[in-house]
Design a protein around this motif. Structure first.
Motif, short mmCIF file in Angstrom:
data_model
loop_
_atom_site.label_atom_id
_atom_site.label_comp_id
_atom_site.label_asym_id
_atom_site.label_seq_id
_atom_site.Cartn_x
_atom_site.Cartn_y
_atom_site.Cartn_z
N ASP A 91 3.12 24.48 55.09
CA ASP A 91 4.34 24.35 54.30
C ASP A 91 4.53 25.51 53.33
O ASP A 91 5.56 25.57 52.64
CB ASP A 91 4.31 23.05 53.48
CG ASP A 91 4.18 21.81 54.36
OD1 ASP A 91 4.69 21.84 55.50
OD2 ASP A 91 3.58 20.83 53.90
N GLU A 199 3.86 8.01 55.69
CA GLU A 199 2.81 8.95 55.28
C GLU A 199 2.21 8.42 53.99
O GLU A 199 2.92 7.96 53.10
CB GLU A 199 3.37 10.35 55.04
CG GLU A 199 2.30 11.32 54.54
CD GLU A 199 2.83 12.70 54.20
OE1 GLU A 199 2.01 13.56 53.84
OE2 GLU A 199 4.06 12.90 54.30
N PHE A 225 -0.48 10.65 58.38
CA PHE A 225 0.93 10.61 58.75
C PHE A 225 1.00 10.29 60.23
O PHE A 225 0.46 11.02 61.06
CB PHE A 225 1.61 11.94 58.44
CG PHE A 225 3.03 12.03 58.92
CD1 PHE A 225 3.95 11.04 58.61
CD2 PHE A 225 3.46 13.12 59.68
CE1 PHE A 225 5.27 11.12 59.06
CE2 PHE A 225 4.77 13.21 60.12
CZ PHE A 225 5.68 12.21 59.81
N GLY A 240 1.59 13.84 64.35
CA GLY A 240 1.07 13.42 63.06
C GLY A 240 -0.31 14.00 62.82
O GLY A 240 -0.82 14.83 63.57
N ARG A 755 7.70 18.65 59.53
CA ARG A 755 7.48 17.38 58.82
C ARG A 755 8.80 16.81 58.31
O ARG A 755 9.01 15.59 58.32
CB ARG A 755 6.49 17.62 57.67
CG ARG A 755 6.34 16.44 56.70
CD ARG A 755 5.68 15.26 57.40
NE ARG A 755 5.62 14.09 56.52
CZ ARG A 755 6.58 13.18 56.40
NH1 ARG A 755 7.70 13.31 57.10
NH2 ARG A 755 6.42 12.15 55.61
N ASP A 756 9.72 17.67 57.85
CA ASP A 756 10.98 17.20 57.28
C ASP A 756 12.14 17.36 58.26
O ASP A 756 13.25 17.68 57.86
CB ASP A 756 11.28 17.94 55.97
CG ASP A 756 11.33 19.46 56.14
OD1 ASP A 756 11.04 19.94 57.24
OD2 ASP A 756 11.67 20.14 55.16
#
Length: 769
Positions: A91, A199, A225, A240, A755-756
């Motif tokens: 990230d 998560e 997650f 995940g 993830r988003d």
């Protein structure tokens, strides 16, 4: 997800997390064990955000205020990471615009690039262009970094070649992750996190003194997650992760000018893999086999740009663990300071992939690949530092590293068959020096150089062809750096830097290695030359910081995938030296403190192009009109030649022209020793190619907005924040894969989802005392 074998460790960690929890709120950039002069008081702690005080970094292997360092360096504190939703290493690109992290089906194939330059290769012996260090200790395997960031004090991102001080794995830059150090008083930090899409996790650190001479810190994290991709074949969620991180440090001060720090770490985790198809020709057949159409291959899946479903009849996943540690000794020798760092690291990752990515019946729908990556790294560095407050100061040191890699690999049983075992070893010995001379008041000239000798060797056993190859090579190389800075005022510094970078020679140990590749020898080293000018400024009692850098870097003998013609006249695809790349642009880092409002912003403009890449692979389905020169079959007098394209002048892959991140944290007083929390983070990235000029791997520009609202104690001893990430539910792909080759050459494109990928919310709760 699969559970861990080490249930006792996990139970103990979860119990500790339940006892206390909090985001690490206060950013202290000065890590006590990193100071250059242990006999002197520790450097002042950094403020929570750049521009709010002295931020101490070790970018030049001594503790310095970041505003006085003539380098392009960004410093990321814990609160900045939380604000941008950064919990995993991958990230980090959200808050460092010159940095791009491209995920893959497992961490080994992921890539980290700075200013559009990274290493896009799968061979175990290929060095990264961007080095990753933890507490100044290098990681042998970049995949080792792709996990949680549980106990971070700060992260330093150094852009541009850093080979003079950091060696051959930093030809494009480096990421230095500094973890928390032992404290002189009892200090407990912890956080818990839970989200609306299942998560959850948390981390803790406990530090304090054991005696007047001995201090400790113990930290750990657990995260889980389920994933955001649904496998309809077995009704499981994938894409995940689950991970446990444990770290401990002991700091011993047997004398006023001697500090010994011993650190150990342990990592255990697993990931699940799912790469949804987002585009597919309705006539595409798996391996051109009759009946193996979309309805048969992916029952129940609707392929579209927003698809989050797959149908895989094999559990694609990874399982990894690693451990290691270091001993750091600092001692005063009169006015000098001697630093020794000894480290050891071991890592293993098992990978399992549904290579056909379908649940089709029969052997074509059961083609899998299974492999293992093993690495061992041993390093030793010794450096001598002169006093940092003299007009002439220097750092001189020696460095040793020994790295071993192993990779057994199998793919089959129906197509793209492979079954081989490879090893790669390297031994590096280097000496380096850097000196600063303040030859006039406020004017400093810096010069540095590094000489290194490296020996690389390999073995490759092809179990299908029943062949075995081995070889070795040795190289001695030098790099250097020259910089001039002038401090016009205590808060305005101008600098110019010229530096060189070097990435060592290597062997391309991948499927298809044969006698021709063995005879061709190692791939030549990659070299770079970088020019930078910049300004470091602060205004209004250092409440406003504006740092600007212009850079222009040329890479020669770029290591990349291409078509190589060998001595016997045949050609094949392999990693080799393809030509040149130039990357230039502007970088801006800024921050401001306006009462209860803190603003941060960073921006990068990047122009990265191949200036010479005459023989590159064509992308699947590329036509002659689109620039693909057709293949030529063999004749009795001439060898065959594969299809190719000329990428000279093309934009480099994974190099967005524009990228920025803006953050705001507003904390007004609510009375009764309480403060409100209102947070905003806005990220933008312009369009990018993941494979050069391939329209199937083109990602258009996108915006992501994260917000948070909550309440905190006046002294930040606790905090509760509710957040929403990807507020406007914008879909984007951090990686796209053109798999038309598995579907008869017709359109078939898969994505790795971030993830988003969809909007989600959550709560962060914590304590800090």
């Amino acid at each position: 997800m699969a559970g861990f074998h080490h249930t006792t460790c996990r139970a103990a960690l979860v119990a500790a997390l339940v006892m206390g929890a909090s985001p690490a709120l206060a950013d202290t950039a000065a890590n006590a064990e990193q100071t250059a002069q242990p006999a002197a008081p520790p450097p002042p702690p950094a403020a929570e955000t750049p521009g709010m005080g002295d931020i101490i970094v070790t970018a030049q292997k001594r503790a310095e205020n970041v505003q006085s360092v003539p380098l392009a360096v960004s410093v990321l504190g814990q609160s900045q990471l939380e604000l941008a939703g950064v919990r995993q290493f991958q990230d980090l690109g959200n808050v460092a615009p010159s940095l791009t992290v491209r995920p893959a089906e497992h961490p080994v194939n992921a890539n980290v690039s700075l200013r559009g330059v990274g290493t896009f290769a799968f061979g175990i012996g290929v060095e990264p262009s961007v080095a990753v260090l933890v507490d100044e200790v290098p990681l042998a395997f970049q995949a080792r970094a792709f996990t949680d960031l549980p106990d971070v004090e700060r992260i330093e991102v150094l852009r541009g070649p850093q080979s003079t001080l950091y060696g051959k794995s930093a030809s494009a830059g480096l990421i230095n992750i500094i973890t928390r150090a032992p404290t002189d008083t009892l200090h407990v930090r912890a956080n818990l996190l839970a989200t609306t899409d299942q998560e959850y996790g948390g981390n803790f650190s406990i530090s304090g003194p054991i005696s007047e001479q001995l201090g400790y810190i113990v930290s750990g994290s657990y995260s889980n997650f389920n994933g955001n991709v649904h496998n309809l074949f077995n009704n499981q969620w994938v894409n995940g992760r689950e991970a446990v991180n444990l770290r401990g440090k002991l700091r011993w001060e047997p004398a006023p000018n001697v500090t010994v720090t011993a650190s150990a770490n342990y990592l255990n985790g697993n990931t699940t893999v799912g790469r949804p198809f987002v585009r597919m020709n309705p006539n595409a057949l798996l391996r051109n086999q009759p009946g193996l159409n979309e309805a048969t291959n992916f029952p129940g899946v609707t392929i579209s740009e927003t698809n989050q479903d797959i149908s895989n009849n094999y559990n694609s996943r990874t399982k990894y663990y690693g451990y290691g540690g270091y001993i750091r000794t600092e001692g005063g020798l009169g006015e000098m300071n001697l630093v020794s760092i000894s480290s050891y690291d071991k890592f293993r990752l098992n990978d399992y992939l549904d290579q056909d990515d379908t649940s089709a019946p029969g052997p074509y729908g059961s083609n899998n690949q299974i492999g293992t990556f093993r690495s061992r790294l041993l390093t030793q560095e010794v450096r001598l530092l002169s006093p940092g407050d003299k007009p002439f100061r220097y750092t001189v040191g020696v460095y040793y590293a020994g790295v071993n890699f192993e990779r057994p690999f199998y793919r089959g049983p129906q197509f793209s068959l492979a079954n081989w075992d490879a090893t790669s070893r390297s031994r590096q010995i280097a000496g380096f020096v850097q000196a600063d001379w303040e030859f006039l008041p406020h004017a400093t000239l810096t010069g540095g150089g590094r000489v290194q000798n490296e020996r690389v060797s390999y073995t490759f056993r092809d179990n299908l062809a029943h062949t075995f190859y081995s070889g070795s090579a040795e190289d001695t190389a030098g790099t250097y750096r020259v910089s001039l800075k002038y401090e016009l005022t205590p808060t305005l510094m101008l600098f110019g830097t010229y530096s060189t970078g070097y990435k060592g020679q290597t062997y391309d140990l991948t499927t298809g290695f044969n006698a021709n590749r063995a005879a061709a020898g190692p791939i030549r080293p990659e070299r770079s030359r970088d020019k930078e000018i910049g300004a470091r400024t602060q205004f209004f009692d250092r409440r406003l910081t504006v740092n600007l850098t212009y850079f222009d870097t040329t890479y020669k003998d770029l290591q990349a995938q291409t078509i190589e013609t060998l001595s016997d006249g045949t050609s094949n695809y392999r990693l080799t030296n393809v030509g040149r790349l130039n990357t230039k642009g502007l970088e801006l880092d800024s921050s401001a403190r306006l009462g209860d409002l803190t603003l941060t912003g960073s921006l990068a403009y990047l122009d990265a192009k191949y200036t010479s890449f005459p023989v590159a692979q064509c992308w699947p389905n590329q036509s002659q009109a689109q620039g693909c020169v057709p293949a030529v079959p063999a004749t009795p007098t001439t060898p065959a030649r594969p299809a190719y394209q000329d990428l000279t002048g093309a934009r480099a892959i994974q190099a967005p022209k524009w990228k920025f991140s803006v953050g705001a944290d507003y904390s007004p007083s609510l009375g009764h020793d309480l403060r409100g929390v209102a947070q905003l983070n806005w990220q933008y990235q312009s369009s990018v190619y993941y494979v050069a000029e391939d329209p199937e791997t083109f990602q258009r520009g996108y915006h992501i907005v994260n917000i948070g609202l909550g309440v905190r104690d006046e002294q930040r001893r606790w905090e509760l924040v509710g957040f929403i990430n990807n507020l406007f539910d914008q879909q984007y792909f951090p990686s796209l894969v053109n798999t038309a080759g598995n579907f008869g050459g017709l359109q078939a494109t898969q994505a790795v989802l971030p993830r988003d990928f969809r909007r989600y919310g959550g709560l962060r709760l914590g304590f800090n005392f």
